[in-house]
Design a protein around this motif. Sequence first.
Motif, PDB file in Angstrom:
ATOM      1  N   LYS A   1      43.459  21.846  29.288  1.00  0.00           N
ATOM      2  CA  LYS A   1      42.568  21.963  28.136  1.00  0.00           C
ATOM      3  C   LYS A   1      41.902  20.630  27.836  1.00  0.00           C
ATOM      4  CE  LYS A   1      42.518  23.533  23.324  1.00  0.00           C
ATOM      5  NZ  LYS A   1      43.320  24.092  22.211  1.00  0.00           N
ATOM      6  N   GLU A   2      42.675  19.556  27.920  1.00  0.00           N
ATOM      7  CA  GLU A   2      42.130  18.216  27.695  1.00  0.00           C
ATOM      8  C   GLU A   2      41.077  17.863  28.732  1.00  0.00           C
ATOM      9  OE1 GLU A   2      45.496  15.647  27.804  1.00  0.00           O
ATOM     10  OE2 GLU A   2      46.377  16.436  25.953  1.00  0.00           O
ATOM     11  N   ALA A   3      41.221  18.442  29.925  1.00  0.00           N
ATOM     12  CA  ALA A   3      40.274  18.169  31.009  1.00  0.00           C
ATOM     13  C   ALA A   3      39.036  19.074  30.933  1.00  0.00           C
ATOM     14  CB  ALA A   3      40.964  18.356  32.359  1.00  0.00           C
ATOM     15  N   GLY A   4      38.995  19.923  29.894  1.00  0.00           N
ATOM     16  CA  GLY A   4      37.833  20.776  29.705  1.00  0.00           C
ATOM     17  C   GLY A   4      37.865  22.075  30.480  1.00  0.00           C
ATOM     18  N   LEU A   5      39.069  22.511  30.871  1.00  0.00           N
ATOM     19  CA  LEU A   5      39.194  23.722  31.666  1.00  0.00           C
ATOM     20  C   LEU A   5      39.905  24.839  30.916  1.00  0.00           C
ATOM     21  CD1 LEU A   5      40.331  22.255  35.123  1.00  0.00           C
ATOM     22  CD2 LEU A   5      38.002  22.814  34.401  1.00  0.00           C
ATOM     23  N   GLU A   6      39.417  26.039  31.113  1.00  0.00           N
ATOM     24  CA  GLU A   6      40.128  27.237  30.676  1.00  0.00           C
ATOM     25  C   GLU A   6      40.749  27.805  31.944  1.00  0.00           C
ATOM     26  OE1 GLU A   6      39.188  31.702  28.970  1.00  0.00           O
ATOM     27  OE2 GLU A   6      37.795  30.074  28.525  1.00  0.00           O
ATOM     28  N   LEU A   7      42.007  27.452  32.188  1.00  0.00           N
ATOM     29  CA  LEU A   7      42.630  27.755  33.468  1.00  0.00           C
ATOM     30  C   LEU A   7      43.322  29.106  33.473  1.00  0.00           C
ATOM     31  CD1 LEU A   7      43.121  26.283  36.244  1.00  0.00           C
ATOM     32  CD2 LEU A   7      45.452  25.997  35.431  1.00  0.00           C
ATOM     33  N   GLU A   8      43.056  29.874  34.488  1.00  0.00           N
ATOM     34  CA  GLU A   8      43.787  31.118  34.695  1.00  0.00           C
ATOM     35  C   GLU A   8      44.636  30.948  35.953  1.00  0.00           C
ATOM     36  OE1 GLU A   8      43.288  35.934  34.446  1.00  0.00           O
ATOM     37  OE2 GLU A   8      41.626  34.593  34.001  1.00  0.00           O
ATOM     38  N   TYR A   9      45.937  31.103  35.760  1.00  0.00           N
ATOM     39  CA  TYR A   9      46.902  30.904  36.845  1.00  0.00           C
ATOM     40  C   TYR A   9      47.213  32.247  37.490  1.00  0.00           C
ATOM     41  CZ  TYR A   9      51.197  29.417  39.203  1.00  0.00           C
ATOM     42  OH  TYR A   9      52.159  29.144  40.136  1.00  0.00           O
ATOM     43  N   LEU A  10      46.942  32.371  38.777  1.00  0.00           N
ATOM     44  CA  LEU A  10      47.208  33.602  39.515  1.00  0.00           C
ATOM     45  C   LEU A  10      48.473  33.414  40.339  1.00  0.00           C
ATOM     46  CD1 LEU A  10      43.566  34.242  40.786  1.00  0.00           C
ATOM     47  CD2 LEU A  10      44.639  35.076  38.686  1.00  0.00           C
ATOM     48  N   SER A  11      49.519  34.137  39.982  1.00  0.00           N
ATOM     49  CA  SER A  11      50.782  34.024  40.691  1.00  0.00           C
ATOM     50  C   SER A  11      50.668  34.616  42.087  1.00  0.00           C
ATOM     51  CB  SER A  11      51.877  34.752  39.902  1.00  0.00           C
ATOM     52  OG  SER A  11      53.112  34.684  40.574  1.00  0.00           O
ATOM     53  N   GLY A  12      51.418  34.041  43.021  1.00  0.00           N
ATOM     54  CA  GLY A  12      51.410  34.541  44.390  1.00  0.00           C
ATOM     55  C   GLY A  12      52.604  35.439  44.652  1.00  0.00           C
ATOM     56  N   GLY A  13      52.844  35.724  45.931  1.00  0.00           N
ATOM     57  CA  GLY A  13      53.949  36.581  46.326  1.00  0.00           C
ATOM     58  C   GLY A  13      53.799  36.979  47.774  1.00  0.00           C
ATOM     59  N   PRO A  14      54.736  37.769  48.290  1.00  0.00           N
ATOM     60  CA  PRO A  14      54.721  38.119  49.718  1.00  0.00           C
ATOM     61  C   PRO A  14      53.489  38.907  50.160  1.00  0.00           C
ATOM     62  CG  PRO A  14      56.313  39.453  48.517  1.00  0.00           C
ATOM     63  CD  PRO A  14      55.881  38.368  47.592  1.00  0.00           C
ATOM     64  N   ASP A  15      52.814  39.569  49.223  1.00  0.00           N
ATOM     65  CA  ASP A  15      51.640  40.355  49.583  1.00  0.00           C
ATOM     66  C   ASP A  15      50.331  39.631  49.287  1.00  0.00           C
ATOM     67  OD1 ASP A  15      53.257  42.516  50.388  1.00  0.00           O
ATOM     68  OD2 ASP A  15      53.413  43.216  48.311  1.00  0.00           O
ATOM     69  N   VAL A  16      50.425  38.389  48.872  1.00  0.00           N
ATOM     70  CA  VAL A  16      49.229  37.622  48.523  1.00  0.00           C
ATOM     71  C   VAL A  16      48.839  36.694  49.667  1.00  0.00           C
ATOM     72  CG1 VAL A  16      48.269  35.891  46.958  1.00  0.00           C
ATOM     73  CG2 VAL A  16      49.717  37.720  46.063  1.00  0.00           C
ATOM     74  N   ILE A  17      47.600  36.806  50.100  1.00  0.00           N
ATOM     75  CA  ILE A  17      47.052  35.896  51.103  1.00  0.00           C
ATOM     76  C   ILE A  17      46.144  34.926  50.352  1.00  0.00           C
ATOM     77  CG2 ILE A  17      45.673  35.670  53.192  1.00  0.00           C
ATOM     78  CD1 ILE A  17      46.415  38.593  53.831  1.00  0.00           C
ATOM     79  N   PRO A  18      46.584  33.689  50.130  1.00  0.00           N
ATOM     80  CA  PRO A  18      45.829  32.760  49.283  1.00  0.00           C
ATOM     81  C   PRO A  18      44.371  32.584  49.694  1.00  0.00           C
ATOM     82  CG  PRO A  18      48.012  31.890  49.704  1.00  0.00           C
ATOM     83  CD  PRO A  18      47.856  33.095  50.588  1.00  0.00           C
ATOM     84  N   GLU A  19      44.132  32.449  51.003  1.00  0.00           N
ATOM     85  CA  GLU A  19      42.756  32.234  51.448  1.00  0.00           C
ATOM     86  C   GLU A  19      41.846  33.403  51.099  1.00  0.00           C
ATOM     87  OE1 GLU A  19      45.220  29.950  54.641  1.00  0.00           O
ATOM     88  OE2 GLU A  19      45.462  31.747  53.416  1.00  0.00           O
ATOM     89  N   SER A  20      42.395  34.609  51.121  1.00  0.00           N
ATOM     90  CA  SER A  20      41.596  35.779  50.785  1.00  0.00           C
ATOM     91  C   SER A  20      41.134  35.729  49.336  1.00  0.00           C
ATOM     92  CB  SER A  20      42.402  37.058  51.035  1.00  0.00           C
ATOM     93  OG  SER A  20      42.600  37.273  52.411  1.00  0.00           O
ATOM     94  N   SER A  21      41.949  35.129  48.487  1.00  0.00           N
ATOM     95  CA  SER A  21      41.623  35.041  47.074  1.00  0.00           C
ATOM     96  C   SER A  21      40.367  34.216  46.832  1.00  0.00           C
ATOM     97  CB  SER A  21      42.803  34.447  46.306  1.00  0.00           C
ATOM     98  OG  SER A  21      42.578  34.474  44.917  1.00  0.00           O
ATOM     99  N   ILE A  22      40.227  33.107  47.554  1.00  0.00           N
ATOM    100  CA  ILE A  22      39.034  32.285  47.339  1.00  0.00           C
ATOM    101  C   ILE A  22      37.821  32.860  48.078  1.00  0.00           C
ATOM    102  CG2 ILE A  22      40.265  30.159  46.763  1.00  0.00           C
ATOM    103  CD1 ILE A  22      39.822  29.173  49.611  1.00  0.00           C
ATOM    104  N   ILE A  23      38.053  33.533  49.197  1.00  0.00           N
ATOM    105  CA  ILE A  23      36.951  34.192  49.902  1.00  0.00           C
ATOM    106  C   ILE A  23      36.366  35.299  49.028  1.00  0.00           C
ATOM    107  CG2 ILE A  23      36.508  35.875  51.736  1.00  0.00           C
ATOM    108  CD1 ILE A  23      36.166  33.128  52.765  1.00  0.00           C
ATOM    109  N   ALA A  24      37.239  36.028  48.347  1.00  0.00           N
ATOM    110  CA  ALA A  24      36.801  37.142  47.507  1.00  0.00           C
ATOM    111  C   ALA A  24      36.240  36.683  46.168  1.00  0.00           C
ATOM    112  CB  ALA A  24      37.962  38.103  47.278  1.00  0.00           C
ATOM    113  N   GLY A  25      36.346  35.393  45.869  1.00  0.00           N
ATOM    114  CA  GLY A  25      35.837  34.882  44.614  1.00  0.00           C
ATOM    115  C   GLY A  25      36.760  35.120  43.431  1.00  0.00           C
ATOM    116  N   LYS A  26      37.999  35.535  43.696  1.00  0.00           N
ATOM    117  CA  LYS A  26      38.957  35.760  42.610  1.00  0.00           C
ATOM    118  C   LYS A  26      39.551  34.445  42.121  1.00  0.00           C
ATOM    119  CE  LYS A  26      40.227  40.470  43.897  1.00  0.00           C
ATOM    120  NZ  LYS A  26      41.322  41.417  44.204  1.00  0.00           N
ATOM    121  N   ALA A  27      39.517  33.439  42.968  1.00  0.00           N
ATOM    122  CA  ALA A  27      40.027  32.119  42.586  1.00  0.00           C
ATOM    123  C   ALA A  27      39.056  31.053  43.070  1.00  0.00           C
ATOM    124  CB  ALA A  27      41.409  31.882  43.181  1.00  0.00           C
TER     125      ALA A  27
END
Length: 323
Positions: free
Chosen positions: A58-84
Motif C-alpha cells: 500500500k505504501e508503494a502505491g499498489l493494490e495487490l491481489e495475491y493469487l495462491s498457487g497449488g498442484p494444478d496451477v501453472i504460473p507461466e500460464s497465469s501471466i500469459i492469460a493476463g490473470k497476473a
Amino acid sequence: MHLSLNRRHFMGLMGAAATMPMMGRMASAATPFNFQASWINDAEFAGYFLAADKGYYKEAGLELEYLSGGPDVIPESSIIAGKADLTLTTPDTTIKAIVEQGAPFKIIGAQYQKNPIGIVSLAKNPIKQPKDLIGKTLAVPPVNVISVEAMLKISGVDRAQVNIVPYAYDPTPLIKGEIDASVDFTTNVPFTIKQAGEEATSFLLYDFGFTIFNDTVVVTEETLKAKRKEIVAFLKASRKGWEENLKDPAAYPKTFADTWFKGTGRSLENEVYFNTAQKPLIENAKGIYSMSEEAIAANIEALAAVGITAKREHFDTTVLEEV
C-alpha cells in the motif's frame, strides 16, 4: 517444500490457463497489481505475507491481489492469460518455453539464489555426495530426472550406476528403507522425516553442479513495458518484507497461523523450520532478488547440461537497478 514439484512442470503454456484460487485483495491502493504465487501458502512466501500485513505494498502505491498457487496451477500460464502481472517460476521451465514456444517472458529477479531441490537421505544411511549414489536406489519426481542426470554427469557418475525410480512426493518409502534417497525440497522434507522419528541429511543439486535459481521472478515483455513502475514498486516492497522476515525466521510465521497458513494442514513448527532453512538460500549481499553476472552465467551453463539453450538476454537485470 511440501512438495509437489509438478508445479514446476510447465506444460501446455500457450493453451488455456489453469483456474487459480486466490487469497483476495491484500491492500487498498491506487494501482491494481496481481501476483501469482507458485504454490500453496507456506513459508516459501512469508516475505510477501509480511509485506502485505505491514502495508508495504500500500505504501508503494499498489493494490495487490495475491493469487495462491497449488498442484494444478501453472504460473507461466497465469501471466500469459493476463490473470497476473508477475509470477514465480523456475528458469528451466521458463527458458524452455521461451526457446521452444516463443513465449514472451523475461526473468527479472531470483528469490532463491540457490535452488532448494536436493538429495535427501536418512542420517543412519547417509548419501553425502553424488558418488555415494552409486549402487543405490534414488527416487526422483519425473520432472526432475533431467536435472538429476545432469548433476550425475557433472559429478562424473555414470547414470547406469544409479537405480532411479519414480517419486510421489512422499518420504514414507525413505523412512521405511525401501529407497536410499529421494529428490525433494531440503527446506521442508527433513522436518517431515524428523516428525516420523528419523533424522535426515541432505545436499543441494546446486552444490554439485546444477547451479540454477529457483522462484525466478517472471513477467511478460508487454507487462514489463506497460507496468515497469508497478513492477519496481512490487519488488521494492517485497524485498522489504523479506528482509524483515529473515531477521528472525521464527518471529513471523506465528502471525500467519490463523490467516495465510490457515487450512494447509501444516504445523507452525514446520513453517518455522522451512523459513529458517531457506534464509541462506535467499539472502544476497547485493539485495534479495539480485542476479549477478556470475550467477546468470552459472544458470546458463547448468541449463546447457540438460539441453536447454539459455541466453543472457533471457535475464533482465535492469529492473532491479531501479529497486
